[in-house]
Scaffold this active site. Structure first.
Site, PDB file in Angstrom:
ATOM      1  N   SER A 130       0.820  -1.216   0.000  1.00  0.00           N
ATOM      2  CA  SER A 130       0.000   0.000   0.000  1.00  0.00           C
ATOM      3  C   SER A 130       0.852   1.263   0.000  1.00  0.00           C
ATOM      4  CB  SER A 130      -0.926   0.002   1.227  1.00  0.00           C
ATOM      5  OG  SER A 130      -1.843  -1.069   1.179  1.00  0.00           O
ATOM      6  N   LYS A 267     -35.304 -26.909  -1.578  1.00  0.00           N
ATOM      7  CA  LYS A 267     -36.429 -26.715  -0.664  1.00  0.00           C
ATOM      8  C   LYS A 267     -35.995 -26.947   0.777  1.00  0.00           C
ATOM      9  CE  LYS A 267     -40.309 -27.738  -3.730  1.00  0.00           C
ATOM     10  NZ  LYS A 267     -41.519 -28.570  -3.944  1.00  0.00           N
ATOM     11  N   HIS A 276     -38.414 -18.164   1.394  1.00  0.00           N
ATOM     12  CA  HIS A 276     -38.144 -17.722   2.763  1.00  0.00           C
ATOM     13  C   HIS A 276     -37.646 -16.275   2.687  1.00  0.00           C
ATOM     14  CE1 HIS A 276     -38.447 -21.676   4.761  1.00  0.00           C
ATOM     15  NE2 HIS A 276     -37.948 -22.164   3.625  1.00  0.00           N
ATOM     16  N   ILE A 335     -26.278 -19.013   1.694  1.00  0.00           N
ATOM     17  CA  ILE A 335     -27.507 -19.494   1.066  1.00  0.00           C
ATOM     18  C   ILE A 335     -27.399 -20.979   0.710  1.00  0.00           C
ATOM     19  CG2 ILE A 335     -28.926 -19.305  -1.035  1.00  0.00           C
ATOM     20  CD1 ILE A 335     -28.421 -16.247  -0.869  1.00  0.00           C
ATOM     21  N   PHE A 336     -26.235 -21.391   0.266  1.00  0.00           N
ATOM     22  CA  PHE A 336     -26.006 -22.799  -0.051  1.00  0.00           C
ATOM     23  C   PHE A 336     -25.916 -23.658   1.215  1.00  0.00           C
ATOM     24  CE2 PHE A 336     -25.268 -21.426  -4.275  1.00  0.00           C
ATOM     25  CZ  PHE A 336     -25.154 -22.531  -5.108  1.00  0.00           C
ATOM     26  N   GLU A 361      -4.337  -3.677  -5.981  1.00  0.00           N
ATOM     27  CA  GLU A 361      -4.668  -2.419  -6.672  1.00  0.00           C
ATOM     28  C   GLU A 361      -5.130  -1.346  -5.685  1.00  0.00           C
ATOM     29  OE1 GLU A 361      -4.981  -0.585 -10.649  1.00  0.00           O
ATOM     30  OE2 GLU A 361      -4.069  -2.394  -9.853  1.00  0.00           O
ATOM     31  N   THR A 363      -5.745  -1.316  -1.306  1.00  0.00           N
ATOM     32  CA  THR A 363      -6.711  -1.939  -0.405  1.00  0.00           C
ATOM     33  C   THR A 363      -7.970  -1.077  -0.282  1.00  0.00           C
ATOM     34  OG1 THR A 363      -5.839  -0.825   1.556  1.00  0.00           O
ATOM     35  CG2 THR A 363      -4.820  -2.938   0.961  1.00  0.00           C
TER      36      THR A 363
END
Length: 378
Positions: A130, A267, A276, A335-336, A361, A363
């Site tokens: 940086s 489901k 949901h 979600i999975f 590129e 932070t």
């Protein structure tokens, strides 16, 4: 105010999207597993005119703009962030030449990339990431040129590059005013490239250490004036950050696609996940962040093409896209559920690929520093 893409821009976005679906996405998992970049993808993208789209016509490029580069980048990185970033990151190496190069330098080195060469942008060092002005690699003045001593790290495409745009200190005591940029061919005596470094994600995108042991660089390979390297690097970042923001936009879009598909098919408790509210709200938020990051990215690219200052817009786009990509990847895994942690599904790879967007590129913290600085100027 017109938010429509031109017919040509829509066409190149569609072509890049089709290419990504056909050539990049099917190779993503294997390339990640093998930790290697599939060069045949590069050759096919080159043949279709999808690489170096912003290279000038006089150098053999199509002479399109940063907006077109962003559209192609977004599409490629939706297929795979590792493969996509490798295909597009040449733009980072060529920007210093486009900005500060002589006519002879531009015609030779930009033309090489237009014909299919890969190049690398060599700035980061083991003790200077940086803190750009903190680099310690030396460029000692000698008759007819300079001698480079030192090393670079995390250099994208280094093992594939024909040449490097290298930043070094011609005056170690002058702070950022002591930095100078050079074009250094890969076959220069004393230049060597280490093996690709092991990484959490983006494993298809090779990054390496590069070592400079008494590498002589003639005067006609210096980019711009001696001591002007820091200003050049900052100008490059203003022009390249829209592209890097597009890395994140592409990944967010892929996260949304995968999460929405799974939530529609899977489901739980007698109904689809998407029915949901807790899951539906995650998808809604993902779409909101996708469009926000995309608009910031397109705006920052548009300003480049208009020849206008885009420092604050480029930093906002990069930070927004990077942070939202990391959030979207995490939520996609959520979600999975347990399957999101499995290599059977692509979201674990998206999660691993996303993190470095908040680091390289500049932070996300550095981007906020830039934004704050620009606010104070205003």
């Amino acid at each position: 105010m017109d938010f429509d893409l031109t017919p040509d821009q829509r066409q190149i976005r569609e072509l890049a999207g089709q290419f990504s679906d056909r050539e990049i996405a099917p190779r993503a998992a294997q390339a990640d597993q093998d930790k290697s970049f599939p060069m045949e993808v590069h050759e096919r993208a080159l043949a279709l005119g999808l690489l170096g789209v912003n290279l000038p016509e006089y150098a053999g490029g199509p002479g399109l703009g940063t907006v077109e580069l962003v559209l192609v980048t977004e599409a490629f990185c939706r297929g795979c962030l590792g493969i996509g970033s490798t295909l597009c990151i040449n733009a980072l190496a060529t920007e210093p030449i486009a900005i500060a190069g002589t006519d002879a330098q531009r015609r030779e080195y930009l033309a090489r990339v237009a014909k299919g060469a890969l190049a690398s942008f060599a700035l980061t060092e083991p003790a200077a990431g940086s803190d750009v002005s903190g680099i310690r690699m030396r460029a000692d003045r000698k008759p007819g040129g300079y001698v480079l001593h030192g090393s670079k790290i995390w250099i994208s495409n280094a093992n594939l590059a024909e040449y490097f745009t290298v930043f070094a200190k011609t005056d170690l005591e002058a702070g950022h005013r002591g930095m100078t940029a050079f074009i250094v061919p890969r076959d220069s005596k004393g230049l060597s490239v280490g093996a690709p470094l092991g990484k959490l994600g983006q494993r298809a995108a090779p990054t390496c250490e590069v070592f400079f042991d008494q590498v002589f660089v003639p005067d006609d390979h210096r980019l711009g004036e001696e001591g002007a390297g820091f200003a050049l690097a900052m100008a490059v970042f203003d022009r390249s950050r829209p592209m890097v923001a597009a890395f994140g936009v592409g990944l967010i879009e892929r996260c949304l696609e995968e999460a929405q598909r799974y939530a529609t098919e899977r489901k739980s408790m007698g109904k689809r996940l998407i029915d949901h509210q807790a899951v539906a709200h995650k998808l809604a938020e993902m779409r909101m962040r996708l469009e926000s990051a995309r608009l910031l990215t397109y705006q920052s690219a548009w300003l480049v093409d208009k020849g206008r200052k885009n420092t604050i817009e480029a930093s906002m786009a990069k930070a927004s896209a990077a942070d939202s990509a990391m959030w979207a990847a995490s939520e996609a895994v959520q979600i999975f559920g347990g399957m999101g942690y499995s290599t059977e599904y692509p979201v674990e790879k998206l999660f691993r690929d996303a993190k470095v967007l908040q680091i390289y590129e500049g932070t996300s913290e550095i981007q906020r520093n830039v934004i704050a600085r620009e606010l104070l100027k205003a």
